[in-house]
Scaffold this active site. Structure first.
Site, short mmCIF file in Angstrom:
data_model
loop_
_atom_site.label_atom_id
_atom_site.label_comp_id
_atom_site.label_asym_id
_atom_site.label_seq_id
_atom_site.Cartn_x
_atom_site.Cartn_y
_atom_site.Cartn_z
N SER A 577 0.85 -1.20 0.00
CA SER A 577 0.00 0.00 0.00
C SER A 577 0.88 1.23 0.00
CB SER A 577 -0.87 0.01 1.26
OG SER A 577 -1.51 1.26 1.38
N TYR A 590 -2.24 -0.64 10.51
CA TYR A 590 -2.28 -0.99 9.08
C TYR A 590 -0.99 -0.53 8.38
CZ TYR A 590 -3.90 -0.94 4.20
OH TYR A 590 -4.02 -1.15 2.85
P1 NAD Z 1 -11.14 -6.37 -0.53
O1 NAD Z 1 -11.65 -6.37 0.87
O2 NAD Z 1 -12.10 -6.09 -1.62
O3 NAD Z 1 -10.38 -7.72 -0.80
C1 NAD Z 1 -9.55 -8.33 0.16
C2 NAD Z 1 -9.85 -9.82 0.15
O4 NAD Z 1 -8.98 -10.45 1.08
C3 NAD Z 1 -11.26 -10.14 0.57
O5 NAD Z 1 -11.92 -10.93 -0.41
C4 NAD Z 1 -11.10 -10.89 1.87
O6 NAD Z 1 -12.07 -11.91 2.06
C5 NAD Z 1 -9.71 -11.47 1.73
N1 NAD Z 1 -9.14 -11.78 3.05
C6 NAD Z 1 -9.19 -11.06 4.17
N2 NAD Z 1 -8.58 -11.71 5.17
C7 NAD Z 1 -8.14 -12.87 4.67
C8 NAD Z 1 -7.43 -13.96 5.22
N3 NAD Z 1 -7.07 -13.99 6.51
N4 NAD Z 1 -7.13 -15.00 4.41
C9 NAD Z 1 -7.49 -14.98 3.13
N5 NAD Z 1 -8.17 -13.99 2.57
C10 NAD Z 1 -8.49 -12.93 3.32
O7 NAD Z 1 -9.97 -5.29 -0.56
P2 NAD Z 1 -9.06 -4.79 -1.77
O8 NAD Z 1 -9.23 -3.31 -1.84
O9 NAD Z 1 -9.28 -5.57 -2.94
O10 NAD Z 1 -7.63 -5.04 -1.15
C11 NAD Z 1 -6.69 -5.93 -1.66
C12 NAD Z 1 -5.30 -5.58 -1.13
O11 NAD Z 1 -4.95 -4.30 -1.59
C13 NAD Z 1 -5.19 -5.55 0.37
O12 NAD Z 1 -3.97 -6.12 0.79
C14 NAD Z 1 -5.19 -4.09 0.67
O13 NAD Z 1 -4.53 -3.76 1.86
C15 NAD Z 1 -4.46 -3.53 -0.51
N6 NAD Z 1 -4.73 -2.11 -0.75
C16 NAD Z 1 -5.94 -1.70 -1.11
C17 NAD Z 1 -6.15 -0.35 -1.32
C18 NAD Z 1 -7.49 0.16 -1.72
O14 NAD Z 1 -7.64 1.37 -1.77
N7 NAD Z 1 -8.45 -0.67 -2.03
C19 NAD Z 1 -5.11 0.56 -1.13
C20 NAD Z 1 -3.87 0.09 -0.74
C21 NAD Z 1 -3.68 -1.25 -0.56
#
Ligand code: NAD
Length: 700
Positions: A577, A590
């Site tokens: 991130s 986080y």
């Molecule tokens: P999201 O919540 O849509 O997807 C995350 C997925 O991870 C979910 O389907 C959830 O069920 C799964 N998950 C959670 N805990 C888990 C576990 N213990 N074991 C297996 N699966 C698990 O979120 P996203 O936005 O798609 O995020 C994906 C990644 O991107 C994350 O690591 C997040 O930190 C990172 N990220 C997202 C953003 C953003 O703005 N969306 C920004 C920076 C980083």
């Protein structure tokens, strides 16, 4: 007498009500699809069907006879009307006048396009003459296991007579082409009562005056053969009896998962290959049998079989009673090298001055006593289909060796088909593989917004993808969607929690058993949380550390273990991130966990480089669309942190970015694809920010 009720006979699925609505080409398609729907009638892509139809000539307006025959490529079971080539029957007849004899029959293929009716772009297949010259309106050429078993028995001529009497004739082996077309025609004219022919070492031809008659004759003849073999094999000792016992299902799978990456590594140095594991009862009966080695060494018979499976499989030395898999692994280098040498010897012995260069000398099919069959090919569907074809070959050997002596095709004949210039031309016409063809990716958090976009991108570039997520429901839906879009072969799912060490290890075992190994890991599963430090409970802290830091560690460690055994390098991409680089208010747990991921990636880049494992990071920021972490509390907390309402947030982030753009899941997927693919073959330890520009997170 055998209990006929237990025999699995082919059912007549012809529906007069459906047929009544169809014209002649429609009836041909209907019949073809019905026949091809049952793999006991013909194998995938095998066989062809035809009808001679009176049609209006677009030039003269006169009625002319047109041969509709399955064109080059395709599968009768799934083809559509555009899968047929159409040719003027009178022009096909005139080709007989310029035919110079069997030594020149390949040149006749070049004349087929001159006979095209109505500018049909579907290329005519090399089997066209086998249909054109038979004096019947409707012809089926099928590859039923039960009939090939007759065709591949030493005394196949006498056996054909014994089983079918006068109704079905027999022709000696000849490669499909113009001469075989003339031979078939001569037979049919000399035997007007015959309803078909068994072609030695090949398959069945049947015919009729109407589409329905042809269909019913085909079924009846195959059922006669099925009944015959049922009588002969029921209760009989097949393949010389069992000399090994099948291990239990879970152990078989675990051994397959252990062996497949080892094999894949040894045969995938050039073009990477995907694996398939099959342990159905027919396979286990064969691999556990006394005659496994001698029969496997004879090679497959029907050309369709060995074009897919290579003429021989590689039988691995495994003793299921001792269960010593390490010994098999220790002997793999030697076994694989011996197979290659053997294949090179076959090529050298049989090649002609104008033969195409030797192709990949590795085995396609690997047989393991007690365990089953492993197959490898450039993509999953091809690996699966190769396995299906070997099951066809097993069925053929089972029947033939029980009623007589099974014979493979003579080596030179097999070579002449495998390296046939016309076959080579077909291979050359195949589309170039996609950039990730033959690669296997495992994506965590694949049911989430960003994970799903990443999986979709990798699938669209030809990778096989193992989707993993803790949310089993969402995972199932995601898999179903991708299976629809990309085909069920290319995608699998495993519900797992990335914080559970055993579950993570099992996930990789499943991936190896499904596809043969893993090349790309995208560690993406994540959560978010927001709170000032004084209000950050230990729960929140631990949850972030668990899923983000520990979870990324566990999946990366397992990937490294597999990559090292597989010896094909590997690519790991962490979705960290912007917050892992740039501090952010009220999200210490986080941000700190994300910083840990980034540093873990750097450490792993250092450790993996000498074995070709690359580790890189993509840092998204503010990807609101599709993301589940932006639907709950986090959105409200973030909005509160910036003193905004939740629906102002997306616009806030857009304006905050240097490029004044919103970031979408697909944007993250593009960066992941770049890092995972060979485009970034020379990059490791890198970070790509996909955040529409944020000076705070510039790397330095
Ligand atoms: P999201 O919540 O849509 O997807 C995350 C997925 O991870 C979910 O389907 C959830 O069920 C799964 N998950 C959670 N805990 C888990 C576990 N213990 N074991 C297996 N699966 C698990 O979120 P996203 O936005 O798609 O995020 C994906 C990644 O991107 C994350 O690591 C997040 O930190 C990172 N990220 C997202 C953003 C953003 O703005 N969306 C920004 C920076 C980083």
């Amino acid at each position: 007498m055998a209990d006929l009720a237990e025999i699995q006979l082919l059912e007549n699925r012809w529906d007069d009500a459906v047929a009544a609505r169809l014209d002649e080409p429609g009836l041909l398609l209907y019949r073809s699809n019905l026949l091809g729907a049952d793999k006991r009638i013909t194998n995938y892509g095998g066989g062809n069907t035809s009808a001679k139809v009176a049609m209006k000539d677009p030039l003269s307006g006169e009625m002319v006879q047109v041969l509709w025959v399955k064109g080059s490529g395709g599968d009768v079971g799934t083809m559509k009307l555009d899968g047929f080539s159409t040719l003027y029957q009178d022009k096909l007849e005139r080709l007989k006048g310029i035919y110079r004899g069997p030594d020149y029959e390949d040149e006749m293929v070049g004349y087929l396009p001159h006979c095209t009716f109505n500018l049909n772009p579907r290329a005519a297949s090399i089997d066209t003459p086998l249909h054109a010259y038979l004096p019947y309106a409707h012809v089926d050429h099928m590859h039923p296991d039960a009939v090939i078993a007759i065709a591949a028995t030493e005394n196949s001529k006498a056996l054909t007579r014994e089983i079918f009497g006068e109704e079905i004739g027999w022709l000696p082996w000849r490669r499909p082409g113009f001469q075989l077309g003339l031979d078939l025609s001569a037979f049919a004219k000399a035997n007007p009562k015959a309803k078909g022919v068994v072609l030695e070492s090949h398959g069945l031809f049947t015919w009729g005056d109407t589409a329905k008659e042809a269909y019913e004759t085909t079924l009846r003849i195959i059922n006669t053969a099925i009944r015959f073999f049922d009588r002969k094999t029921r209760g009989a000792t097949v393949f010389g009896g069992a000399v090994a016992s099948a291990l239990d299902g879970a152990t078989r799978k675990a051994i397959a998962a252990r062996l497949m990456p080892e094999i894949r590594g040894r045969i995938g140095g050039g073009e990477k290959k995907v694996g398939h594991f099959d342990d159905q009862p027919a396979v286990l009966e064969f691999v556990n049998s006394a005659e496994l080695r001698p029969l496997a060494a004879l090679g497959t018979s029907c050309p369709d079989h060995f074009l897919r499976t290579k003429i021989r499989p590689l039988v691995l030395d495994f003793d299921p009673a001792s269960g010593d898999v390490d010994a098999v692994v220790a002997g793999l280098d030697r076994a694989v090298a011996a197979y290659r040498d053997d294949y090179a010897g076959y090529y050298e012995r049989c090649k002609h001055p104008d033969s195409p260069a030797i192709r990949d000398p590795n085995a396609v099919i690997y047989l393991v006593p007690g365990v089953g069959m492993l197959s490898f090919a450039r993509d999953k569907a091809t690996a699966r289909i190769a396995a299906e074809f070997y099951v066809n070959a097993i069925n053929v050997m089972r029947g033939a060796s029980t009623v007589g002596t099974y014979v493979g095709l003579p080596e030179q004949e097999a070579f002449d088909i495998e390296y046939w210039l016309l076959e080579e031309a077909k291979l050359q016409r195949m589309p170039k593989p996609k950039s990730l063809a033959g690669r296997v990716a495992l994506v965590t958090g694949a049911a989430g917004g960003i994970g799903r976009a990443i999986a979709g991108k990798l699938l669209s570039e030809g990778a096989c993808v193992v989707l993993t997520d803790i949310d089993a429901g969402a995972l199932g839906e995601t898999e179903a969607g991708f299976a629809k879009a990309f085909g069920a072969d290319q995608v699998r799912s495993v519900a797992l929690d990335v914080t559970d060490e055993t579950a993570v290890a099992d996930g990789f075992i499943r991936a190896a058993a499904e596809f043969g190994g893993v090349d790309i890991l995208v560690s993406n599963a994540g959560i978010s949380s927001s709170a000032p430090i004084e209000e950050t409970g230990l729960d929140m802290w631990n949850r972030n550390m668990d899923i983000l830091a520990k979870g990324y560690f566990l999946v990366a460690r397992e990937a490294f273990r597999l990559f090292r055994r597989q010896k094909l390098g590997g690519s790991v991409v962490f979705i960290a991130s912007k917050n892992g680089l740039a501090a952010s208010p009220n999200a210490a747990a986080y941000c700190t966990a994300k910083a840990a991921e980034i540093h873990l990636a750097r450490c792993l880049a250092l450790e993996g480089a000498d074995v070709g494992i690359r580790v890189n990071v993509v840092n998204p920021d503010a990807v609101l669309r599709g993301s589940k972490i932006w639907t709950g509390e986090w959105r409200e907390q973030r909005a509160a942190a910036y003193k905004l309402s939740p629906d102002e947030l997306e616009e806030h982030y857009r304006k905050r970015s240097m490029l004044k753009l919103s970031v979408f899941p697909e944007d993250i997927a593009e960066a992941v694809y770049f890092l995972a693919s060979d485009l970034a073959a020379k990059s490791t330890g890198n970070i790509i920010n996909v955040d529409a520009g944020n000076a705070q997170s510039f790397t330095r």
